[in-house]
Design a protein around this motif. Structure first.
Motif, PDB file in Angstrom:
ATOM      1  N   ALA A  48       0.904  -1.164   0.000  1.00 17.90           N
ATOM      2  CA  ALA A  48       0.000   0.000   0.000  1.00 17.90           C
ATOM      3  C   ALA A  48       0.930   1.196   0.000  1.00 17.90           C
ATOM      4  O   ALA A  48       1.774   1.337   0.883  1.00 17.90           O
ATOM      5  CB  ALA A  48      -0.873  -0.005   1.235  1.00 17.90           C
ATOM      6  N   SER A  49       0.806   2.034  -1.008  1.00 20.82           N
ATOM      7  CA  SER A  49       1.831   3.046  -1.222  1.00 20.82           C
ATOM      8  C   SER A  49       1.219   4.273  -1.878  1.00 20.82           C
ATOM      9  O   SER A  49       0.496   4.148  -2.858  1.00 20.82           O
ATOM     10  CB  SER A  49       2.888   2.425  -2.151  1.00 20.82           C
ATOM     11  OG  SER A  49       3.908   3.336  -2.432  1.00 20.82           O
ATOM     12  N   GLN A  50       1.485   5.439  -1.330  1.00 25.10           N
ATOM     13  CA  GLN A  50       0.926   6.642  -1.947  1.00 25.10           C
ATOM     14  C   GLN A  50       1.919   7.295  -2.901  1.00 25.10           C
ATOM     15  O   GLN A  50       1.561   7.680  -4.001  1.00 25.10           O
ATOM     16  CB  GLN A  50       0.519   7.647  -0.860  1.00 25.10           C
ATOM     17  CG  GLN A  50      -0.295   8.811  -1.368  1.00 25.10           C
ATOM     18  CD  GLN A  50      -1.728   8.418  -1.735  1.00 25.10           C
ATOM     19  OE1 GLN A  50      -2.273   7.481  -1.172  1.00 25.10           O
ATOM     20  NE2 GLN A  50      -2.318   9.120  -2.684  1.00 25.10           N
ATOM     21  N   THR A  51       3.173   7.401  -2.457  1.00 29.87           N
ATOM     22  CA  THR A  51       4.131   8.108  -3.311  1.00 29.87           C
ATOM     23  C   THR A  51       5.189   7.172  -3.890  1.00 29.87           C
ATOM     24  O   THR A  51       6.204   7.632  -4.395  1.00 29.87           O
ATOM     25  CB  THR A  51       4.820   9.259  -2.541  1.00 29.87           C
ATOM     26  OG1 THR A  51       5.544   8.699  -1.429  1.00 29.87           O
ATOM     27  CG2 THR A  51       3.826  10.263  -2.018  1.00 29.87           C
ATOM     28  N   GLY A  52       4.953   5.878  -3.796  1.00 33.26           N
ATOM     29  CA  GLY A  52       5.805   4.941  -4.527  1.00 33.26           C
ATOM     30  C   GLY A  52       6.890   4.250  -3.718  1.00 33.26           C
ATOM     31  O   GLY A  52       7.486   3.291  -4.195  1.00 33.26           O
ATOM     32  N   ASN A  53       7.167   4.701  -2.456  1.00 35.39           N
ATOM     33  CA  ASN A  53       8.251   4.061  -1.699  1.00 35.39           C
ATOM     34  C   ASN A  53       7.949   2.595  -1.410  1.00 35.39           C
ATOM     35  O   ASN A  53       8.758   1.717  -1.723  1.00 35.39           O
ATOM     36  CB  ASN A  53       8.469   4.774  -0.346  1.00 35.39           C
ATOM     37  CG  ASN A  53       9.041   6.159  -0.516  1.00 35.39           C
ATOM     38  OD1 ASN A  53       9.640   6.458  -1.541  1.00 35.39           O
ATOM     39  ND2 ASN A  53       8.848   7.008   0.468  1.00 35.39           N
ATOM     40  N   ALA A  54       6.788   2.358  -0.800  1.00 34.20           N
ATOM     41  CA  ALA A  54       6.446   0.971  -0.433  1.00 34.20           C
ATOM     42  C   ALA A  54       6.345   0.111  -1.690  1.00 34.20           C
ATOM     43  O   ALA A  54       6.752  -1.046  -1.706  1.00 34.20           O
ATOM     44  CB  ALA A  54       5.134   0.948   0.346  1.00 34.20           C
ATOM     45  N   GLN A  55       5.840   0.710  -2.758  1.00 37.00           N
ATOM     46  CA  GLN A  55       5.713  -0.060  -3.998  1.00 37.00           C
ATOM     47  C   GLN A  55       7.086  -0.446  -4.536  1.00 37.00           C
ATOM     48  O   GLN A  55       7.301  -1.580  -4.975  1.00 37.00           O
ATOM     49  CB  GLN A  55       4.957   0.758  -5.050  1.00 37.00           C
ATOM     50  CG  GLN A  55       4.836  -0.024  -6.340  1.00 37.00           C
ATOM     51  CD  GLN A  55       3.892   0.586  -7.344  1.00 37.00           C
ATOM     52  OE1 GLN A  55       3.353   1.664  -7.109  1.00 37.00           O
ATOM     53  NE2 GLN A  55       3.694  -0.089  -8.445  1.00 37.00           N
ATOM     54  N   SER A  95       2.671   1.610   3.674  1.00 36.29           N
ATOM     55  CA  SER A  95       2.976   2.944   4.205  1.00 36.29           C
ATOM     56  C   SER A  95       1.725   3.535   4.838  1.00 36.29           C
ATOM     57  O   SER A  95       0.621   3.007   4.682  1.00 36.29           O
ATOM     58  CB  SER A  95       3.528   3.857   3.107  1.00 36.29           C
ATOM     59  OG  SER A  95       2.485   4.391   2.331  1.00 36.29           O
ATOM     60  N   THR A  96       1.920   4.610   5.583  1.00 39.31           N
ATOM     61  CA  THR A  96       0.804   5.300   6.247  1.00 39.31           C
ATOM     62  C   THR A  96       0.683   6.685   5.642  1.00 39.31           C
ATOM     63  O   THR A  96       1.688   7.318   5.334  1.00 39.31           O
ATOM     64  CB  THR A  96       1.072   5.381   7.762  1.00 39.31           C
ATOM     65  OG1 THR A  96       1.068   4.059   8.289  1.00 39.31           O
ATOM     66  CG2 THR A  96       0.015   6.198   8.477  1.00 39.31           C
ATOM     67  N   TYR A  97      -0.540   7.134   5.494  1.00 40.77           N
ATOM     68  CA  TYR A  97      -0.783   8.384   4.786  1.00 40.77           C
ATOM     69  C   TYR A  97      -1.785   9.207   5.579  1.00 40.77           C
ATOM     70  O   TYR A  97      -2.392   8.712   6.543  1.00 40.77           O
ATOM     71  CB  TYR A  97      -1.328   8.032   3.399  1.00 40.77           C
ATOM     72  CG  TYR A  97      -1.245   9.120   2.383  1.00 40.77           C
ATOM     73  CD1 TYR A  97      -0.036   9.739   2.093  1.00 40.77           C
ATOM     74  CD2 TYR A  97      -2.381   9.543   1.721  1.00 40.77           C
ATOM     75  CE1 TYR A  97       0.032  10.745   1.159  1.00 40.77           C
ATOM     76  CE2 TYR A  97      -2.318  10.539   0.773  1.00 40.77           C
ATOM     77  CZ  TYR A  97      -1.102  11.141   0.502  1.00 40.77           C
ATOM     78  OH  TYR A  97      -1.038  12.131  -0.427  1.00 40.77           O
TER      79      TYR A  97
HETATM   80  C1  LIG Z   1       0.462  13.715   3.273  1.00 42.01           C
HETATM   81  C2  LIG Z   1       1.284  12.707   4.035  1.00 42.01           C
HETATM   82  C3  LIG Z   1       0.790  12.179   5.219  1.00 42.01           C
HETATM   83  C4  LIG Z   1       1.538  11.245   5.961  1.00 42.01           C
HETATM   84  N1  LIG Z   1       1.031  10.749   7.142  1.00 42.01           N
HETATM   85  C5  LIG Z   1       1.782   9.882   7.896  1.00 42.01           C
HETATM   86  C6  LIG Z   1       1.298   9.375   9.152  1.00 42.01           C
HETATM   87  O1  LIG Z   1       0.200   9.696   9.613  1.00 42.01           O
HETATM   88  N2  LIG Z   1       2.091   8.509   9.843  1.00 42.01           N
HETATM   89  C7  LIG Z   1       3.330   8.118   9.380  1.00 42.01           C
HETATM   90  O2  LIG Z   1       4.007   7.335  10.062  1.00 42.01           O
HETATM   91  N3  LIG Z   1       3.814   8.584   8.192  1.00 42.01           N
HETATM   92  C8  LIG Z   1       3.074   9.446   7.446  1.00 42.01           C
HETATM   93  N4  LIG Z   1       3.564   9.921   6.245  1.00 42.01           N
HETATM   94  C9  LIG Z   1       4.909   9.525   5.800  1.00 42.01           C
HETATM   95  C10 LIG Z   1       4.867   8.386   4.785  1.00 42.01           C
HETATM   96  O3  LIG Z   1       4.312   7.205   5.309  1.00 42.01           O
HETATM   97  C11 LIG Z   1       6.303   8.109   4.352  1.00 42.01           C
HETATM   98  O4  LIG Z   1       6.778   9.245   3.645  1.00 42.01           O
HETATM   99  C12 LIG Z   1       6.425   6.877   3.474  1.00 42.01           C
HETATM  100  O5  LIG Z   1       7.788   6.655   3.158  1.00 42.01           O
HETATM  101  C13 LIG Z   1       5.636   7.035   2.177  1.00 42.01           C
HETATM  102  O6  LIG Z   1       5.654   5.822   1.504  1.00 42.01           O
HETATM  103  P1  LIG Z   1       4.878   5.633   0.105  1.00 42.01           P
HETATM  104  O7  LIG Z   1       5.654   6.420  -0.890  1.00 42.01           O
HETATM  105  O8  LIG Z   1       4.942   4.182  -0.157  1.00 42.01           O
HETATM  106  O9  LIG Z   1       3.488   6.121   0.293  1.00 42.01           O
HETATM  107  C14 LIG Z   1       2.825  10.837   5.499  1.00 42.01           C
HETATM  108  C15 LIG Z   1       3.309  11.367   4.287  1.00 42.01           C
HETATM  109  C16 LIG Z   1       2.558  12.289   3.555  1.00 42.01           C
HETATM  110  C17 LIG Z   1       3.121  12.844   2.271  1.00 42.01           C
END
Ligand SMILES: Cc1cc2nc3c(=O)[nH]c(=O)nc-3n(C[C@H](O)[C@H](O)[C@H](O)COP(=O)(O)O)c2cc1C
Length: 533
Positions: A48-55, A95-97
């Motif tokens: 589960a990944s929003q900005t691609g790291n976990a992916q 990841s968490t978002y």
């Molecule tokens: C808008 C936003 C909200 C986030 N909220 C959280 C959060 O509530 N808890 C946490 O541990 N990390 C939070 N993060 C950090 C992301 O989990 C972290 O940057 C992660 O590496 C993103 O991985 P992804 O690219 O796979 O989504 C947040 C990042 C963003 C950009």
């Protein structure tokens, strides 16, 4: 009588053919939206990944494992109960978002849990539904958020509750950095991948002598333009770079992760206060430069007890920041649109002197000068790439969110004009504060409507318009019928900009207008894509 019989036969044949066509279309649609798993696999990687790291971590693991056994990596939203039944092991990279929430491509997880718990009428049997399965969770997050890795822990708990066996405690990854984090450190023991296969991330590796160094990408600032002068607003800037060295490639929807730097005076002051000579030369990660140059990228604590030589090991890098890229490689430059974060509204010069800007936005918008070279790493966000450009698109955003929308517009324009592809209609719904036509931002918006056509429909919302102040959400409510019509015609929705306010407001408006079920369907079909921050 005979002709009536023949008409009856014909109707039956046509109905059967129509049914077969519908089933075929449905299967085709399902096969497009449901990822195929490698046959006979016993292990699955789910992200589960929003900005691609976990992916990207999930993909590295899948590639590394594939030496022994072919393994798929799929988004959490695509996971079904049926996928889990023949498996033995699952690795979740989560990841968490938002505010401790799921990324968009994991937001349907609670629905999956409901399916698991209602897939049999015997409540006791459900508990054992997943007891054939063992799993681990690698949870990505950022400890500066109050809900650190909350969604990763939630997935872990849910799997435990469903009877699956936890193979390792949740492995947390704080502030993942592709160039720094060692994947071997975050690999669960049971995952039989060799250290060697994990460090072979081809685009990042450069060898200097015997040392393996992940290669950096450098960009020269060539132009900076204020898009909202004389507005009494936080400045919005368009910042243009050209690549130094081999030009990396990217796609519309990708991000660039910028390594910010402290203002030079801040480092000078810190060195003087700590009685350290910043002019000594130090070699680190295969590069040589003065200690001061190294310290520009580091956090500078008030107290420390390190010698000059120990500082680079001891002081962490400044937090990197990701920005949506506003251009495509075919534009020949990399463009960003950045809102300068001001700690106190007002006199920009005074704030610059007192370093009262946000660290990264201040670096990009103010301290970095035209001609300077910065370090920025392209982050490929696969979930932003899955757009069928032959279909219509509704682009929604505000302020610096114009960046992600511009890249999509450029991608479509390029496909239509350079590659002669047939492109669907586009509707740009964009919000800014001030409606003065002479502002560069508003001139850019007006350009989008001109020939050769770049967008087919433009709806602007100006929050400080004295006559009709409104936000992009208001446009959606005002144009509900159009919105329904575009969605029925197969439109994608692409949202870019700040999550708080715009992103949340748009989400609420879409749920109200289209209904929760439709939104989930669009998410499942990857037709509702958000680049919100
Ligand atoms: C808008 C936003 C909200 C986030 N909220 C959280 C959060 O509530 N808890 C946490 O541990 N990390 C939070 N993060 C950090 C992301 O989990 C972290 O940057 C992660 O590496 C993103 O991985 P992804 O690219 O796979 O989504 C947040 C990042 C963003 C950009």
């Amino acid at each position: 009588m005979q002709s009536l019989y023949l008409i009856g036969v014909l109707i039956t044949v046509l109905s059967v053919a129509w049914l077969a066509l519908c089933v075929g279309m449905w299967r085709l649609h399902r096969s497009r939206t449901q990822p195929k798993l490698v046959a006979n696999t016993k292990t699955l990687i789910v992200y589960a990944s929003q900005t691609g790291n976990a992916q990207s971590i999930a993909q590295y693991f899948a590639d590394a494992l594939s030496v022994l056994e072919k393994v798929s990596a799929i988004p959490l939203n695509a996971l079904t109960f049926e996928h889990l039944l023949p498996l033995e092991k699952v690795l979740f990279v989560i990841s968490t978002y938002g505010d401790g929430e799921a990324p968009d491509n994991g937001s349907l997880f609670t629905k999956l849990l409901t399916t698991i718990s209602t897939s049999t009428s015997d409540r006791n049997a459900d508990i054992n539904q997943l007891n054939h399965l063992a799993y681990s969770v690698v949870a990505l997050g950022d400890s500066t958020y109050p809900e650190f890795c909350a969604f990763g822990y939630q997935v872990d708990q849910a799997m435990k509750d469903a009877g699956a066996k936890q193979l390792s405690k949740v492995i947390t990854v704080d502030n993942y950095d592709e160039l720094i984090t060692n994947l071997a450190d975050i690999t669960p023991d049971w995952l039989e991948v060799s250290q060697q296969s994990l460090i072979q991330q081809p685009s990042l590796i450069k060898t200097t002598g015997t040392q393996v160094v992940k290669s950096k990408q450098y960009w020269q600032l060539i132009q900076r333009e204020l898009l909202n002068p004389d507005c009494n607003d936080e400045p919005l800037l368009q910042i243009t770079f050209k690549s130094i060295g081999p030009s990396p490639t990217w796609q519309a929807g990708d991000l660039i992760e910028i390594q910010p730097k402290q203002p030079s005076e801040v480092v000078d002051k810190w060195l003087a206060e700590n009685n350290i000579n910043g002019d000594i030369w130090l070699t680190h990660q295969g590069h040589q430069q003065s200690l001061k140059a190294w310290l520009l990228e580091r956090e500078l604590p008030e107290t420390h007890k390190h010698s000059a030589n120990e500082l680079l090991q001891a002081l962490p890098y400044l937090h990197k920041r990701s920005y949506s890229i506003a251009s495509i490689p075919e534009d020949g430059q990399l463009q960003l649109i950045v809102r300068l974060f001001e700690k106190h509204n007002g006199d920009v010069q005074r704030q610059a002197e007192k370093q009262e800007f946000g660290l990264a936005s201040g670096f990009l918008s103010h301290y970095c000068q035209v001609g300077d070279v910065i370090d920025g790493h392209i982050k490929s966000v696969n979930s932003h790439h899955n757009i069928d450009h032959s279909k219509p698109i509704i682009l929604i955003g505000a302020g610096s969110g114009l960046a992600g929308l511009k890249a999509q517009i450029s991608a479509r324009f390029y496909l239509a004009n350079q590659q002669d592809k047939s492109i669907g209609q586009s509707w740009l719904i964009f919000g800014e504060r001030n409606n003065k036509a002479e502002l560069p931002i508003n001139k850019q918006l007006a350009e989008f409507e001109k020939e050769p056509v770049k967008v087919n429909k433009l709806s602007c919302a100006f929050s400080q318009d004295s006559q009709y102040p409104k936000y992009v959400q208001n446009v959606l409510f005002n144009e509900q019928d159009k919105l329904h019509q575009w969605i029925d015609d197969g439109a994608y929705i692409y949202v870019c900009g700040s999550l708080v306010g715009m992103g949340e407001g748009v989400q609420d408006a879409l749920v109200t207008i289209l209904g929760q079920e439709k939104i989930e369907e669009l998410q499942q079909q990857q037709r509702y894509i958000r680049d919100v921050y």
